[in-house]
Design a protein around this motif. Structure first.
Motif, PDB file in Angstrom:
ATOM      1  N   SER A 233       0.822  -1.194   0.000  1.00  0.00           N
ATOM      2  CA  SER A 233       0.000   0.000   0.000  1.00  0.00           C
ATOM      3  C   SER A 233       0.861   1.251   0.000  1.00  0.00           C
ATOM      4  N   ILE A 234       0.165   2.381   0.115  1.00  0.00           N
ATOM      5  CA  ILE A 234       0.857   3.670   0.134  1.00  0.00           C
ATOM      6  C   ILE A 234       0.215   4.522   1.204  1.00  0.00           C
ATOM      7  N   ASP A 235       1.000   5.202   1.956  1.00  0.00           N
ATOM      8  CA  ASP A 235       0.565   6.180   2.970  1.00  0.00           C
ATOM      9  C   ASP A 235       1.624   6.339   4.058  1.00  0.00           C
ATOM     10  N   GLY A 236       1.889   5.234   4.805  1.00  0.00           N
ATOM     11  CA  GLY A 236       2.857   5.325   5.887  1.00  0.00           C
ATOM     12  C   GLY A 236       2.339   6.014   7.125  1.00  0.00           C
ATOM     13  N   GLY A 237       1.021   5.947   7.330  1.00  0.00           N
ATOM     14  CA  GLY A 237       0.465   6.413   8.591  1.00  0.00           C
ATOM     15  C   GLY A 237       0.877   5.465   9.697  1.00  0.00           C
ATOM     16  N   CYS A 238       0.795   5.902  10.952  1.00  0.00           N
ATOM     17  CA  CYS A 238       1.263   5.039  12.037  1.00  0.00           C
ATOM     18  C   CYS A 238       0.562   3.684  12.071  1.00  0.00           C
ATOM     19  N   ILE A 301      13.452   1.811   4.262  1.00  0.00           N
ATOM     20  CA  ILE A 301      13.831   2.091   5.638  1.00  0.00           C
ATOM     21  C   ILE A 301      13.141   1.085   6.526  1.00  0.00           C
ATOM     22  N   SER A 302      13.612   0.982   7.766  1.00  0.00           N
ATOM     23  CA  SER A 302      13.068  -0.023   8.667  1.00  0.00           C
ATOM     24  C   SER A 302      11.778   0.480   9.296  1.00  0.00           C
ATOM     25  N   LEU A 307       8.338   4.372  12.015  1.00  0.00           N
ATOM     26  CA  LEU A 307       7.486   4.750  13.141  1.00  0.00           C
ATOM     27  C   LEU A 307       7.841   6.150  13.645  1.00  0.00           C
ATOM     28  N   LYS A 308       9.091   6.491  13.523  1.00  0.00           N
ATOM     29  CA  LYS A 308       9.491   7.838  13.963  1.00  0.00           C
ATOM     30  C   LYS A 308       8.908   8.900  13.043  1.00  0.00           C
ATOM     31  N   LEU A 309       8.773   8.562  11.765  1.00  0.00           N
ATOM     32  CA  LEU A 309       8.332   9.547  10.780  1.00  0.00           C
ATOM     33  C   LEU A 309       6.823   9.510  10.537  1.00  0.00           C
ATOM     34  N   CYS A 310       6.163   8.552  11.158  1.00  0.00           N
ATOM     35  CA  CYS A 310       4.764   8.332  10.763  1.00  0.00           C
ATOM     36  C   CYS A 310       3.832   9.379  11.346  1.00  0.00           C
ATOM     37  N   TRP A 311       2.615   9.369  10.840  1.00  0.00           N
ATOM     38  CA  TRP A 311       1.598  10.360  11.218  1.00  0.00           C
ATOM     39  C   TRP A 311       0.285   9.630  11.460  1.00  0.00           C
TER      40      TRP A 311
END
Ligand code: ATP
Ligand code: ATP
Ligand code: FRU
Ligand code: MG
Ligand code: MG
Lengths: 312, 268, 373, 373, 268
Positions: A233-238, A301-302, A307-311
Motif C-alpha cells: 500500500s501507500i501512505d505510511g500512517g502510524c 527504511i526499517s 514509526l518515527k516519521l509516521c503520522w
C-alpha cells in the motif's frame, strides 16, 4: 492580519487531518490565520470551488489545496490566481500540473514503483506467474489513482501501455481492478469480490492504507492471512507502519503530509516558491519504502525509522 | 360562570361544562364565546347549520383543538386538556366527524388503538405480547351489536371498508370504552336505516349505564327521538337550549337557521 | 386505482388472509396450479420479495456461472449486506412513522468510535466501553426524536442537521484517527466478536458428530447472527406489541392516531431512540467487519439503508411496510452488486445494470402482488 | 394539532388572506405594532423565510465582521447557490407531486457532458450541441416520468435506478474525460456565457451614465440571471396555469385528483420531463461556473437540492410548497456555509454549527408562522 | 342482455345501463353480477345496507374501479372507462362518497379542478393564464345556491372546511358541470336540514334540465320525496327496482334488509 487557506479532499481521512494539524502548527508559528475547508467526500469538486471562492472573499494571501478533481478545479484555481492568491497544490497534482504556482507532493508514481519493485523482488521467480489484484480509488481515475497504479505496474515489470491510464494493459498476471474509494469497509467488499474472481491471488496492490486494512480483513476471513498473499500500500500512517511491523502489510510507501502542509504555508507566507526542478515539475516531498523484509536494489527504511516519521 | 361548589347536589354539577370558548382561524371565527353544559346522565343533542362550529366545540372540549380562551370543567373540576389523550384518560370517549381511524390498520387494531390488550399469561407479562384473539373477538362482537354484519373479516384494513362500515367501527369503539362521557359527532351520517337504529339504541343503552352522551346530528327525527335536551348552535355560539318535549322539529330548525328568535333558556 | 395500493398495503404488513364466509366463496374444485399459486401468494404476501430474490439468483447463476452459485459466495453476500440490513431495520422503524433518518450512518460511525476509542485508546474496560457506545447511539437517536416531536420539525431537516452535528462529534472524539485491527484484538477482542467466522459444517460435526455435507462451504459470522436477532426482535415489537401498532398508526395518519388517543410524541421518540440503539449495534458489527475502527467508514450507508427499505416495499409515506421486506431488500441489492461484480461486466455497464435491475425487481414485485390479489 | 399544519400549509402556498366579513371582525383600533406585524406576516406568508434569512445575515455580520457583510461576498453567495437553486426548482416540482428525484444531479452532469463533448470533442456547432444537451435532460426526465406513471413504481426507486443508469451513460459518453476550460472557450464559448460577470455599477455608468455608487462592488453573473428567470417561469406555471393546479392536486391526494378528473399520469410525466429540462439548464450554468465540463461534478447535488426545497417549507408529502421558498432555502444554506467559512471557526465546529443552524432556522420559521396565524 | 337496437325509441334506451358487473376484493365480493338501469331524465335512487356494494357499483360505472367482468352501456353505446376522466369527458359527473377533493387546494380551485378556465384575452391565450376572478365568482355563486352561506372565503383550503361545507363543495361541482348524467353518492349525509333541502331542490332542477340523476342515500324520506324509481341493492346485487308510489318506506327497508321478499320487477 494575514490569512492562508488549506483545502483538503475530505475531513475524515487521517492523512488530511494530519495535514491540517501540520498546517495549524505552522500557522501558529508564523502568526497567520488559517482557514480550513474540505469537500464532503473524496471527489467533491463543487465543495472545493466554493471553498476557493470564500478564500478570495476572505482576502487570503494564498492557499494550499489537495484537489478532488484534478482537472475540473483548474479554472477556479486560475480565478484565484488572477485575484492575486498564491496557490500550492498538495498530494494530488493538477492536470496540467503547471496550473498552480507550485505542487508539493509525494512522487506518486515513484511511491507506486517502490512497492511494485519490492513485490517483484520478494516474489523472485514466482513474479513471472503472479496473480495480482488492484484496489484502486475511483472510476474517474484522478491523478493519484493512475500514478500509483501505473507506478506499481512499472515497478513490477508490467507493460503499462498508456502510463496515464488504468485498464489498457493486457498482462495476464493482472487479475482484476476493483474500486475501493479509499475506504475501509468498501475496501473489504472490493477484496471479497476480487477473491471470488481470483481465488489464486498472491499480490494485492491498494491505493491507500484504509483500503489495505479492509482488504486484509477479507483475506483473513478466507484464511489467506498465512503469508500466501503480499499486500502492499501507500501512505505510511502510524497504523499502517505498525501493520508492516505486524506483518499484515508487506510494504508501504510512506508519504509526509505534515511536511507538505508546513512547506506550503511557509512558501505562501514568504511569497516565494522554492526552486522546482522543471524536469520533474513538482517539489517531491519524498516517499520512502517501509518494510521489515528489504529487497536488494530497492531502497527502504526499517519499521523503527518509519514509526518515527509516521503520522495519524 | 363559577365552578360548582362542593355543596351543590351532584345532579346539578354538569358532567361537562364550558364557558366563553373562543377559537379563531385567521379571520374565520369558529367559536365565539360559546357556552356548553352537559348534565349527568342526559342525552344532549347539539344541532346547528353546517359550519356553525359544532365540531370545533367538540374538539375544544376534548383537547383536540386548544381554544384561544375559555374555561372547561369536568364534573366540576376545571380541566385544560392539552391533547385528546388526556380527555380519554379521564373517560371521555369521542367519535370525531372524520372518524380518527388509521386507514392501513385492521378493524380490530383500530378498535383497540391506544388501549391494546396484552396476553395475561407469563409470556404476555414478560414480552408484552398482545392478545390478538381476544381483541378480534371483542371487535367482532361490538360490530355485530351494531348490526354491521356485512363485515366479513375483522382483520381487513379499515381503508377497504365502505363509508358506513367505517363509521360503525368508530361508533363501536366509543361505545365500548366510554366510561365518563361519550361524545358523538354525526355518528349516523353514513349509516343505513337499520344501522342508524342500532346506534340510537346504543346511545340509549349507554344512558341506561348512567353515562351522559352528547349527540351531534343533522337528523331531526333522531334528535327528537332520543335527546333529553337540545343545544342549538349558531354562528359559533350556543343560542338556545330547548326541551324537545316543548318544541317541534320545525321550531328547532327555525331557531337554528335564525328564522325564529331563540326562546329564553328553559331546559334544566 | 386506489384499491391496488390498498391491497398491497395490507399484503405488505402481512395481514392474515380474509376469513371464509363472504358473500360468495370460491369454488374449491376448479383450483388449477395458477390459482393455487395465487392463493398462496395472497395468503403469504411476504413470500413475494423472496420470489424476486430467487429470480435474481437464477439470472446470475447464468451470468456468472460457477462463481456465483456457490455456498461460499452466498455466505459472502450475507456478510456484505449485514450492516446495511441492520441499519435498514432502524430506518424501517423511522420510515414507518412517515419520517426519515439521514443520520443512521453517522450514528453508527460515532458509536463505533466511542466503543473502540474508549476501550483501546483510553483503556476503559470493554465491559464499560461497549455499553457506552450503545448508549451513545441511543442518545443520538433520542436527540433526533426529541427535536422532531418537540419542535415539530420535518425529520428530514432534523436528521440532516444532526448528521452534521454527530459527524462533527465523530471527528472531535476520534481525532480522525484509525484504530488498528491488531490493537482492538489486543485490548478489546469482544468488539471484533461479530466478525468471528462460524462454519456450520464444522460446528455440527464437532458438537453433534453429524456429517451434514450440504453445509460444507457455508460460512457465517456472528454479525449475520446479530442481524437476524435484531430483525427478529424488531419484527416481534412491530407485530406483537402495542408499541408496534402505535408505530404503524402514527405513520399512517398522525392526526387520526392522536385523536384516537395515541401519544404519538412518545411513540416517535421511542422509535428514533430505538433506531439509534440499533445503529450502535450495527457499529459493533462494523468493527467486526473491518477489524478496527475507522472514522470514515460507511458514509454512503444512509442512502443504502433507505434503498433497502424502499425496495423491501415499505412506503416512504409511513404506515405500510415490514421488516422482512427490508431484509430481502438489502439482500436483493447485495445479490445484484455481487453478481454483477462477478459477471465480469465492465464497471460502467455494471452500474447501468444495477439501475435497470432495481427497477425491474420492484416492477416484478408489484406485478406479482397485483395478479395475486 | 392538525390545524397548525393546515394553517401553515395554506401559508406556504401563499394563499391570499381571508376576506373580511367573518362572524366577527377585528377591532381595527387596537392594532399595536406586534399585531400589525402579525397581520403583515399573515397576509404575506412568503416573507417569513426572508426574515429567517435576514436573521442569518445579521448573525454572520457579527461572526465574520468586515468580510461577510461586503457586496462582493454577497455576490459570491449568490453565485454559489445558483446551481443548487435551479436544481431545487426542478426538485420542487417533483416533490410537490409527492415524488422525489434522486437523479437531478446526474441529469445535469449528463446534459453538460452532452453539450460540451458534442461541441468541443465532436466539433458539432454549438447551435446544435446546446439544444441537444437540453433535449438530453428533457429525455432523461421523460424516462423518469414514464416509468413512475406507467409501471406505478415509487419515484424513489425509479430515480435511484435511473441515477445509476444515467450515471453509466455519462461515463460512457464522456469517457470520464474532463473538457478543459480553454477548449470550451475556443470552440463553444456560448456554453460559458452563464459564467460571464456583470458589474451592475459599470453597466449603469456606461449605458446610462448613472453613478450609482451603492452598486459598487456588486458582481453578478448571467447564471444568476438564468436562475431568476427559471424560477419566475416555474412560479408562473405553478400559480397561474391549470397545469400548476394539477401539479398541486396530484401531490395533495392523487386518488382524489384522479376521481376529480385530472389526468395525473400526464401531469406527472410533464413534471418529470420539465424537471429534466431544468436540470439541463442547470448544466449550462454549471459549465459557466466551472469553465469546463467535468463528468465528476455535482454528486452531492441531489441531497443539496432536496435540502433547499425542504428548508424552503415544501412538504415531502406533496401538495404544499412554493418556488420562492426553495430559492430562499438555497440562499439560507449558502449564507450559513459561507458565513461559517469566513468565521475562521475550525472545520469541525463549522460542521457542527451548520447542523445547529439548519435546525434553528427551520424552527424560527415554524415559530413565526405559528404566532402569525 | 343485449344493447339497445337503433330502432328502439330514445326513451327506452337507458341513459346508463350495466349487466352482470362483478368485483371481488380478495375473498370479499363487493359486486356479484349486479345489473343497473338508469332511464333518461329520471331520478333513480339506489338504496341498500352499509357494505351492500352501492359505492362500488357507482365506481365501476364511472371508471373509478375496473370491474372483474360485466358490461356497461352509455345511451346504448357499449363503454369501458379506464379512468374517471373518460367518464367525465362523456358528461358523467359524480359526487363520490369520499368527495374527491384536494384538501390543500382552495374551494374555487377544487370546483374547477381539471376544467380550469383560462383568461380569454390575448395574455390568456398566449400564456395560458387562468381566469381566477371568474372561477372565484362562479364558485361563490354555486355555493350560495346551495345555501352554504357560512363559507366566508372562497380561497380557503378545503381541508379547513367543516364536514358539511366540504360535501357542499363536491355537490356544487357535480351539479354545475354534469351534462349527461349526474351521480351522487350520499350527497346529503353531512348536510344540515336546510342545506339538504337545497340539494334535493338542486336534484329536481337538474332533472328539469333534462338530465338523469342517480341518488344514493340512506335517507328514506329524501329518497321517497324525489325518486322516480328505487333500485334496491343487497349483498352485491340489484334485488329489486320499485316504484315509490306503489310502496311504503317500510316496504323498501324490509326488502333492502331481507325481511321481505323482493317484488317482481315492476318499475318501467
Ligand atoms: N382548521 C381550520 N382552519 C380554518 N377554518 C376552519 C378550520 N376548522 C374549521 N374552520 C371553520 O370553522 C367553522 C366551523 O367549523 P365546524 O367544523 O366546527 O362546523 P360544524 O358546525 O361542525 O359543521 P358541519 O355540520 O358541517 O360539520 C367553519 O366555517 C370552518 O370553515
Ligand atoms: N378496496 C377494497 N378492498 C377490500 N374490500 C373492499 C374494498 N372496497 C370495498 N370493499 C368491500 O366491499 C363491500 C362493498 O363496499 P361499498 O363501499 O360498495 O358499500 P356501500 O354499499 O357503498 O356501503 P355504505 O352505505 O356504507 O357506503 C364492503 O364489504 C367493503 O368492505
Ligand atoms: O483517497 C486517496 C487519498 O488517500 C491518501 O492516500 C491518504 O490516505 C491520499 O494521499 C490520497 O489522495
Ligand atoms: Mg362538524
Ligand atoms: Mg358507499
Amino acid at each position: 492580519d494575514e490569512t492562508i487557506g488549506l483545502i483538503t479532499k475530505t475531513e475524515t481521512n487521517p492523512f488530511f487531518v494530519k495535514m491540517r494539524e501540520g498546517a495549524q502548527a505552522k500557522a501558529k508559528e508564523l502568526g497567520v490565520t488559517l482557514i480550513t475547508a474540505a469537500g464532503k467526500y473524496d471527489g467533491d469538486n463543487d465543495g472545493q470551488v466554493a471553498a476557493i471562492e470564500n478564500l478570495i472573499a476572505a482576502g487570503a494571501k494564498g492557499f494550499a489545496i489537495v484537489p478532488s478533481d484534478s482537472k475540473a478545479i483548474v479554472p477556479t484555481i486560475q480565478k484565484a490566481r488572477d485575484a492575486g492568491l498564491k496557490v500550492i497544490v498538495l498530494d494530488t497534482p493538477l492536470d496540467p500540473m503547471n496550473a498552480a504556482d507550485a505542487t508539493f507532493a509525494t512522487d506518486n508514481r515513484k511511491a507506486g514503483m517502490l512497492i511494485g519493485q519490492w513485490a517483484k523482488g520478494t516474489l523472485g521467480d514466482k513474479a513471472a506467474d503472479a496473480r495480482i489484484v488492484f484496489l484502486d480509488l475511483a472510476t474517474n481515475q484522478p491523478t493519484v489513482d493512475f500514478l500509483r497504479d501505473q507506478g506499481f505496474m512499472q515497478g513490477f515489470g508490467i507493460d503499462v501501455k498508456d502510463p496515464n491510464k488504468i485498464g489498457d494493459e493486457n498482462d495476464p498476471r493482472i487479475c482484476t481492478h476493483e474500486i475501493s474509494q479509499g475506504d475501509q469497509e468498501k475496501g473489504r467488499t472490493a477484496m471479497e469480490n476480487a477473491l471470488q474472481k481470483c481465488p489464486d491471488v498472491n499480490v494485492v496492490y491498494t491505493i491507500n492504507e484504509p483500503a489495505a486494512a479492509g482488504a486484509w480483513e477479507a483475506l483473513k476471513a478466507v484464511g489467506k492471512d498465512d503469508g500466501s498473499v503480499l499486500l502492499v500500500s501507500i501512505d505510511g500512517g502510524c497504523p499502517g507502519v505498525k501493520n508492516v511491523q505486524a506483518g499484515t502489510l508487506g510494504a508501504t510507501s510512506q508519504q509526509y503530509p505534515l511536511k507538505m502542509a508546513a512547506m506550503a504555508l511557509e512558501a505562501i507566507h514568504a511569497g516565494k516558491i522554492p526552486d522546482i526542478d522543471p524536469a520533474v515539475g513538482f517539489l517531491d516531498t519524498g516517499a520512502q519504502l517501509i518494510t521489515s523484509k528489504p529487497v536488494d536494489g530497492v531502497p527502504s527504511i526499517s519499521v523503527e525509522e518509519g514509526l518515527k516519521l509516521c503520522w495519524g | 360562570m363559577s365552578a360548582a361548589s362542593p355543596t351543590e347536589p351532584a345532579a346539578l354539577v354538569p358532567a361537562l361544562k364550558a364557558r366563553a370558548l373562543n377559537k379563531r382561524y385567521g379571520r374565520v371565527v369558529a367559536l365565539d364565546n360559546a357556552d356548553f353544559d352537559l348534565m349527568p346522565n342526559e342525552i344532549l343533542a347539539v344541532i346547528g347549520d353546517n359550519g356553525a362550529g359544532k365540531s370545533t366545540l367538540i374538539k375544544a372540549l376534548t383537547g383536540a383543538v386548544s381554544p384561544d380562551h375559555g374555561e372547561i370543567w369536568l364534573n366540576g373540576q376545571p380541566v385544560a386538556f392539552k391533547s385528546p389523550i388526556e380527555a380519554r384518560n379521564l373517560g371521555i370517549e369521542t367519535v370525531y366527524q372524520n372518524l380518527a381511524l388509521s386507514p392501513a390498520l385492521s378493524i380490530a387494531d383500530n378498535m383497540f388503538l391506544g388501549r391494546e390488550k396484552r396476553r395475561e399469561d407469563f409470556i404476555g407479562r414478560m414480552f408484552r405480547t398482545l392478545d390478538k384473539p381476544y381483541m378480534q373477538k371483542v371487535a367482532r362482537q361490538k360490530l355485530t351489536e351494531l348490526g354491521l354484519l356485512t363485515i366479513q373479516n375483522i382483520n381487513q384494513p379499515v381503508e377497504t371498508l365502505s363509508g358506513g362500515q367505517r363509521q360503525g367501527v368508530a361508533v363501536a369503539r366509543a361505545a365500548a370504552f366510554g366510561s365518563r362521557v361519550v361524545i358523538m359527532d354525526e355518528p349516523t351520517a353514513a349509516l343505513g336505516v337499520k344501522e342508524s337504529r342500532k346506534v340510537l339504541e346504543t346511545i340509549l343503552r349507554l344512558k341506561e349505564r348512567g353515562l351522559p352522551i352528547v349527540l351531534i346530528s343533522h337528523n331531526m327525527p333522531h334528535v327528537f327521538e332520543v335527546a333529553d335536551r337540545i343545544h342549538i348552535h349558531r354562528l359559533g355560539k350556543r343560542i338556545a337550549v330547548i326541551n324537545p318535549k316543548n318544541h317541534t322539529m320545525s321550531d328547532a330548525v327555525a331557531i337554528m337557521t335564525g328564522a325564529m328568535a331563540p326562546p329564553i333558556d328553559e331546559a334544566a | 386505482m386506489s384499491d391496488n395500493a390498498t391491497g398491497s398495503a395490507a399484503a405488505e404488513r402481512g395481514l392474515p388472509p380474509a376469513e371464509p364466509g363472504g358473500v360468495a366463496s370460491f369454488d374449491e374444485a376448479d383450483r388449477g396450479p395458477i390459482r393455487r399459486m395465487q392463493e398462496f401468494l395472497h395468503r403469504f404476501p411476504t413470500s413475494i420479495p423472496f420470489i424476486v430474490l430467487l429470480i435474481g439468483v437464477v439470472i446470475f447463476s447464468f451470468a456468472a456461472p460457477g462463481k456465483f452459485l456457490a455456498p461460499f459466495n452466498f455466505s459472502l453476500i450475507l456478510q456484505q449486506v449485514t450492516i446495511i440490513a441492520i441499519l435498514g431495520v432502524a430506518q424501517t422503524l423511522v420510515i414507518l412513522t412517515a419520517g426519515i433518518d439521514l443520520s443512521v450512518g453517522v450514528i453508527m460511525i460515532l458509536a463505533s468510535v466511542v466503543m473502540g476509542r474508549t476501550a483501546v485508546v483510553y483503556g476503559v474496560p470493554v465491559e464499560i466501553a461497549f455499553p457506552l457506545g450503545l448508549l451513545a447511539g441511543l442518545a443520538c437517536g433520542f436527540v433526533n426524536g426529541v427535536i422532531v416531536t418537540k419542535l415539530r420539525l420535518p425529520p428530514f431537516i432534523v436528521t440532516l442537521g444532526t448528521w452534521s452535528i454527530f459527524g462533527a462529534l465523530n471527528v472531535w472524539y476520534s481525532r480522525s484517527e484509525t484504530i488498528r485491527q491488531a490493537d482492538v484484538q489486543e485490548t478489546a477482542p469482544f468488539l471484533q466478536w461479530t466478525g468471528t467466522i462460524i462454519k456450520p459444517y464444522d460446528f455440527f460435526s464437532k458438537t453433534l458428530g453429524l456429517d451434514l455435507t450440504f453445509l460444507k462451504g457455508w460460512v457465517l459470522n456472528y454479525g449475520s447472527v446479530v442481524m437476524l436477532i435484531v430483525a427478529a426482535v424488531i419484527w416481534y415489537v412491530l407485530n406483537k406489541t402495542a408499541f408496534g401498532r402505535h408505530v404503524y398508526a402514527s405513520g399512517d395518519d398522525p392526526d387520526a392516531a392522536r385523536l384516537a388517543g395515541i401519544n404519538t410524541d412518545r411513540t416517535l421518540i421511542g422509535v428514533y431512540a430505538l433506531a439509534g440503539f440499533i445503529c450502535a449495534i450495527a457499529a459493533w458489527v462494523l468493527i467486526g467487519r473491518i477489524g478496527g475502527v475507522s472514522p470514515q467508514a460507511g458514509q454512503t450507508a444512509n442512502l443504502d439503508s433507505i434503498t433497502a427499505v424502499v425496495i423491501g416495499g415499505t412506503s416512504l409515506f409511513g404506515g405500510r411496510g415490514s421488516i422482512v421486506g427490508t431484509l430481502v431488500g438489502a439482500l436483493i441489492v447485495g445479490v445484484f452488486r455481487n453478481g454483477l461484480a462477478l459477471s465480469g461486466l465492465e464497471l460502467l455497464w455494471q452500474d447501468f445494470a444495477v439501475g435497470v435491475l432495481i427497477i425491474v425487481a420492484v416492477t416484478i414485485d408489484q406485478w406479482i402482488r397485483k395478479i395475486s390479489s
